[in-house]
Motif scaffolding. Structure first.
Motif, PDB file in Angstrom:
ATOM      1  N   HIS A   1       0.972  -1.320   0.060  1.00 13.00           N
ATOM      2  CA  HIS A   1      -0.093  -0.048  -0.043  1.00 13.00           C
ATOM      3  C   HIS A   1       0.826   1.302   0.167  1.00 13.00           C
ATOM      4  CE1 HIS A   1      -4.525  -1.387   0.591  1.00 13.00           C
ATOM      5  NE2 HIS A   1      -3.649  -2.325   0.832  1.00 13.00           N
TER       6      HIS A   1
ATOM      7  N   LEU B   1       2.245   1.864  -3.334  1.00  5.43           N
ATOM      8  CA  LEU B   1       1.099   2.800  -4.373  1.00  5.43           C
ATOM      9  C   LEU B   1       0.811   3.974  -3.917  1.00  5.43           C
ATOM     10  CD1 LEU B   1      -1.630  -0.296  -4.529  1.00  5.43           C
ATOM     11  CD2 LEU B   1      -0.101   0.533  -6.281  1.00  5.43           C
TER      12      LEU B   1
ATOM     13  N   ILE C   1      -1.414  -7.894  -6.415  1.00  3.35           N
ATOM     14  CA  ILE C   1      -2.702  -7.459  -6.171  1.00  3.35           C
ATOM     15  C   ILE C   1      -3.179  -8.320  -4.851  1.00  3.35           C
ATOM     16  CG2 ILE C   1      -5.070  -7.556  -6.822  1.00  3.35           C
ATOM     17  CD1 ILE C   1      -4.066  -6.749  -9.773  1.00  3.35           C
TER      18      ILE C   1
ATOM     19  N   LEU D   1      -2.731  -6.860  -1.667  1.00  2.43           N
ATOM     20  CA  LEU D   1      -3.311  -5.461  -1.078  1.00  2.43           C
ATOM     21  C   LEU D   1      -4.551  -5.898  -0.271  1.00  2.43           C
ATOM     22  CD1 LEU D   1      -3.334  -3.754  -4.524  1.00  2.43           C
ATOM     23  CD2 LEU D   1      -1.803  -3.239  -2.498  1.00  2.43           C
TER      24      LEU D   1
ATOM     25  N   LEU E   1      -7.940   0.211   0.398  1.00  5.00           N
ATOM     26  CA  LEU E   1      -7.381   0.922  -0.692  1.00  5.00           C
ATOM     27  C   LEU E   1      -7.937   2.562  -0.451  1.00  5.00           C
ATOM     28  CD1 LEU E   1      -5.383   0.000  -2.927  1.00  5.00           C
ATOM     29  CD2 LEU E   1      -7.264  -0.204  -4.342  1.00  5.00           C
TER      30      LEU E   1
ATOM     31  N   GLU F   1      -3.789   5.631  -3.698  1.00  5.28           N
ATOM     32  CA  GLU F   1      -3.329   4.152  -3.903  1.00  5.28           C
ATOM     33  C   GLU F   1      -4.027   3.528  -5.118  1.00  5.28           C
ATOM     34  OE1 GLU F   1      -2.565   3.577   0.762  1.00  5.28           O
ATOM     35  OE2 GLU F   1      -3.852   2.319  -0.347  1.00  5.28           O
TER      36      GLU F   1
ATOM     37  N   LEU G   1      -2.806   2.320  -8.568  1.00  3.13           N
ATOM     38  CA  LEU G   1      -2.891   0.817  -8.807  1.00  3.13           C
ATOM     39  C   LEU G   1      -3.344   0.810 -10.501  1.00  3.13           C
ATOM     40  CD1 LEU G   1      -2.749  -2.078  -8.397  1.00  3.13           C
ATOM     41  CD2 LEU G   1      -5.043  -1.736  -7.409  1.00  3.13           C
TER      42      LEU G   1
END
Lengths: 540, 415
Positions: free
Chosen positions: A325, A328, A354, A357, A362, A366, A370
């Motif tokens: 995270h 990102l 992925i 995550l 999210l 972020e 992504l």
């Protein structure tokens, strides 16, 4: 401080040393008594004599007929003064007592004790004054005897002569001559100038500010701490020194100040080699700022992506998720991290990345990062489709917004189950335009959602915008006329659709075509339909 | 001698066989001295005690030598241990011997009782008469030279001796190159170098540089250590850091230097670390901070050889002084470089730029305006420095020798 306090201190130390001797290690209760006794004399320095201990001029131990045999070896080893620091602990007092107890009347034992003191063994708890030991008495007190021709010490003069290739005539006063003639020896014939160019009145080469800066960097505690922790990680012999937890705490403290990619690399590599110590350290290393600090450091390291990949593979899933995270989040503002993230996605595999995550948490930046990272990929829809149901509402537009227009509509089916949740002031402002920009396919997705929801929760503006898009795409008649005529749809939505239909006469005609159900429609809709028909007349 | 670090339940009484003769001699000479002081030489008790001394000598392994140096007693160059009572008596005997100008007793064979009574009488009275005793030589050990750390000894001489002793120890270590690192001997070298610097810093930095003779690996290693210590002292680092930096430098230099040139610094550090770590364990619950930090410092350079900028600054100093000694004996030349050439050769090296302060420190130690250095004057003219002071450097420009008005800049170093 009374003489009685001083004697109490002496007896407490004697007792601690003797219990260490008796039991093989110091007894904590005796250590506590020593600490109290030392506090009673305000942590006064304890002076070591050959057979007595003193506090200032008062005898703390020994004197008269009382023999304290353990003092003499310590005196011979060179210890003269011990002053406890304010922070001294009972453990440090016990450790000192154990070392005192170990010091035997043997040269090897004396040397070990002296080396321990010289090496700062007692430095954390005490200030220590160490003088020349008895073993070094000859060279310190009679230096010339140390290399005298009669071989007072091993090797003696012959050894020195051999080493200096006999050029120095090492007779009785040879050392003296050598020392005094240094200037002459140091003369370079070609220039006939002395090498000794330093004079007292000359300004120093190094500016004091430079010295201070260098001194600061050399003695910075966090640098040493990092240096030591790294060595402990790498050298198993040092690992007996510390528990993994303690090392993790030490590392965490220093990494906050000086994040070091190499240390993380070492740690992660060791874990991947199944080093249990490193694993325990890494497990305990976690601190809130770690992921952010790590990715920031990786961004500016040529090898950052490799170390980061190693780290992600080595740490707990929870920490790996936080690092992913943070990556990102960083990539949203730092292009260097975009590059690293792309490399990580390539090396780990997008699916695996992925999977790291925690999708429901999210954050919008972020999500945008992504989306950007996956935008160029042919499998973006396959990768992101399964996430659509879990991406939080505020992050969804950012994620979709980062994707190419032609990709967004393809993700819409994955959002189907969320239309009720996504509606209500949200869809019209952020999500709808993204689909509408996607062209006919996106507009159709939205229209189908609108139909399925009977326009519930949709704002007038959003419906109008969607309607116009559908008119443009030639889908209005197919998708929206049923809505316009549906009694389940709010009047405002139906009016908004009529507004949109106005843009195309053909569509407007289709919408405004009279039908019996119109008689039961709300007055505002009927009025709007009438106005559409009125517009249609002049056009004809 | 106990090898382990377990605490033994002993009475702290010395039991080394080697010092037994010395302890016997001290005890009996003390009693003889006291008896003679009370009863005089002709009293039967005095004779009886003198006979006991003679008997003790006869029972000992001959020859033997006793030295009394300050509070310590050596038998055949080995330190003798005493119990507290014996120690007090040894002080009394040493004091009495010093009063008649004696610090050393060498015994070849058993002296006569009469001679022993004569010796005891002189010890009791404190009046020496240059006594000649068959079988026993009494002598002073370089009388009048005593003094801790150059207190009364001429400081330069004291420093020179300390350096020579360090050199000898370094040769011992070098002789067992590749083996486990002798921490205690390494620490002894550091202590001597500290004492040398305390006594006479300029001599300490210049002695090994200027003394004639071959620049062997141990000599260069000790010189690198001396320079590192001096630089850290100049910067004002605390004593514990100086010791760590010095010890690490010594270990790397003794491991990496070759008769000509030397290994790359990181490679030398890697091999030194192998040696250091093999003897890390002291049997204690904690390794002392000195050993831990010394290993950590060497490890810092060894484990990330390419990332010099991330090394601890003291590790970068280690590299500087190590390269100083590598360059001293170039592999492609048969001659050795001097301090001036070395400073000039080091200045443009890229690794210097990570911490230019260390080169400046080195320049200050070696001498700021070393003859032979290429300099540029204020008027732009280039030349070679011949000498002079920093405020009036003499520069040979090809056409003339000029006296500069301002100090020229050090090559490669930002002022």
């Amino acid at each position: 401080m009374s003489p009685k306090d001083v004697r109490t201190l002496g007896r407490a130390l004697d007792a601690l040393v003797r219990t260490a001797r008796t039991h093989g290690s110091a007894v904590e209760a005796a250590g506590l008594r020593l600490r109290d006794a030392w506090l009673a004399v305000d942590r006064a320095p304890l002076r070591f004599g050959a057979t007595e201990l003193y506090v200032r001029d008062d005898v703390a131990l020994g004197g008269g007929d009382e023999e304290v045999r353990w003092l003499l070896p310590i005196f011979m080893a060179g210890l003269r003064l011990v002053t406890p620091r304010e922070t001294v602990t009972v453990q440090e007092l016990c450790q000192l007592a154990e070392e005192l107890a170990r010091c035997e009347p043997e040269v090897a034992s004396l040397e070990r004790f002296r080396d321990w003191l010289w090496g700062g063994g007692a430095a954390s708890g005490f200030e220590v004054e160490l003088q020349t030991s008895f073993m070094e008495a000859v060279e310190a007190e009679l230096p010339e005897a140390a290399v005298a021709p009669d071989g007072f010490l091993e090797g003696g003069l012959s050894a020195v002569r051999r080493r200096l290739a006999g050029v120095m005539a090492l007779e009785e006063d040879a050392i003296e001559l050598a020392a005094l003639d240094l200037d002459a020896v140091a003369t370079r014939e070609e220039f006939d100038a002395s090498l000794d160019a330093e004079h007292d009145d000359e300004p120093p080469v190094m500016h004091e500010a430079l010295r201070a800066a260098l001194r600061y960097r050399c003695e910075e505690a966090s640098r040493w701490s990092l240096c030591e922790a790294t060595a402990v990680l790498a050298i198993p012999a040092l690992q007996a020194e510390q528990t993994p937890d303690a090392l993790a705490r030490q590392l965490a403290d220093t990494l906050r100040e000086h994040f070091d990619v190499d240390v993380i690399d070492l740690l992660a590599s060791s874990v991947r080699r199944n080093d249990p110590f490193a694993r325990a350290v890494l497990h305990g290393l976690d601190f809130p700022e770690l992921p952010t600090a790590a990715v920031r450091a990786f961004a500016h390291d040529a090898d950052g992506h490799r170390v980061l990949a190693n780290l992600l593979a080595a740490v707990s899933p929870e920490l790996a998720s936080r690092v992913a995270h943070a990556l990102l989040d960083g990539a949203a503002s730092d292009t260097a991290l975009v590059d690293i993230a792309l490399r990580i996605i390539t090396s780990l595999g997008a699916q695996r990345f992925i999977a790291l995550l925690d999708v429901p948490s999210l954050r919008p930046p972020e999500a945008h990062a992504l989306g950007s990272l996956l935008a160029e990929r042919g499998d973006a829809v396959e990768l992101l489709g399964p996430l659509m149901a879990r991406v939080p509402r505020p992050a969804l537009p950012k994620l979709l917004g980062a994707l190419p227009a032609e990709v967004r509509p393809r993700l819409a089916p994955s959002l189907g189950s969320r239309w009720p949740e996504l509606s209500g002031g949200f869809v019209e402002s952020q999500l709808a335009p993204l689909f509408i920009e996607g062209g006919a396919a996106g507009a159709r997705v939205l229209a189908e959602a609108l139909v399925a929801q009977h326009g519930e929760g949709w704002s007038v503006e959003s419906v109008r915008m969607l309607g116009r898009a559908l008119v443009g795409a030639g889908l209005f008649i197919e998708l929206c006329i049923p809505l316009v005529r549906s009694k389940r749809v709010a009047a405002a939505v139906r009016v908004a659709l009529c507004d949109a239909a106005e843009a195309d006469p053909e569509v407007a005609a289709a919408v405004s075509r009279w039908h019996p159900g119109e008689l039961l429609d709300p007055p505002e809709l009927r009025a709007r339909l009438r106005s559409l028909r009125e517009l249609e007349g002049p056009r004809r | 001698m106990s090898d382990s670090l377990t605490i033994r339940r002993t009475s702290w009484m010395p039991d080394d066989a080697q010092g037994r003769t010395a302890r016997m001699m001290v005890e009996r000479l003390f009693v003889l001295m006291r008896t003679l002081a009370v009863h005089g030489p002709s009293h039967p008790v005095s004779v009886q005690i003198a006979q006991a001394v003679a008997d003790g000598i006869a029972a000992a392994e001959l020859p033997f030598t006793l030295q009394f140096v300050r509070q310590a007693v050596f038998q055949d160059h080995a330190l003798v241990m005493f119990d507290p009572g014996g120690f007090q008596r040894s002080l009394r005997v040493a004091s009495a011997l010093a009063a008649i100008g004696v610090q050393q007793i060498a015994v070849d064979h058993v002296p006569s009782v009469d001679d022993l009574i004569a010796l005891g009488s002189e010890l009791a009275s404190g009046h020496g008469t240059a006594l000649q005793i068959p079988g026993m030589q009494l002598r002073a050990i370089l009388a009048g030279q005593t003094g801790t750390a150059g207190e009364t000894v001429e400081p330069a001489r004291f420093a020179a001796v300390m350096l020579l002793r360090s050199l000898m120890d370094a040769e011992h270590i070098e002789a067992s190159r590749g083996g486990a690192w002798p921490w205690s001997r390494g620490a002894a070298i550091l202590r001597r170098l500290e004492r040398a610097t305390d006594a006479d810093a300029p001599t300490s930095t210049r002695f090994l540089e200027a003394a004639p003779g071959e620049f062997t690996v141990p000599r260069r290693a000790v010189q690198a250590t001396v320079l590192a210590l001096a630089a850290m002292r100049l910067v004002g680092l605390d004593v514990a850091t100086r010791r760590v930096g010095g010890h690490a430098t010594l270990a790397v230099a003794l491991t990496g230097l070759r008769p000509r040139g030397g290994d790359a610094f990181p490679a030398a550090a890697t091999r030194a670390l192998d040696q250091l770590r093999s003897t890390l364990s002291t049997g204690r619950s904690k390794i002392d901070p000195h050993r831990l930090r010394t290993c950590a410092l060497v490890h810092d350079a060894a484990f990330r050889p390419e990332a010099r900028s991330r090394w601890h600054p003291v590790a970068r100093l280690m590299e500087l002084v190590y390269e100083h000694e590598v360059l001293r004996c170039p592999t492609d030349a048969s001659f050795d470089l001097g301090a001036v050439d070395l400073l000039s050769a080091l200045a443009p090296r890229s690794f210097v730029q990570d911490d230019p302060g260390w080169l400046q420190a080195l320049a200050e130690i070696v001498g700021r305006w070393a003859p032979g250095m290429k300099v540029e004057l204020e008027d732009g003219e280039a030349g070679v420095l011949l000498g002079g002071s920093s405020t009036k450097p003499m520069v040979f420009t090809g056409a003339a020798v000029k006296v500069g008005r301002a100090a020229p800049s050090l090559p490669g170093v930002e002022e």
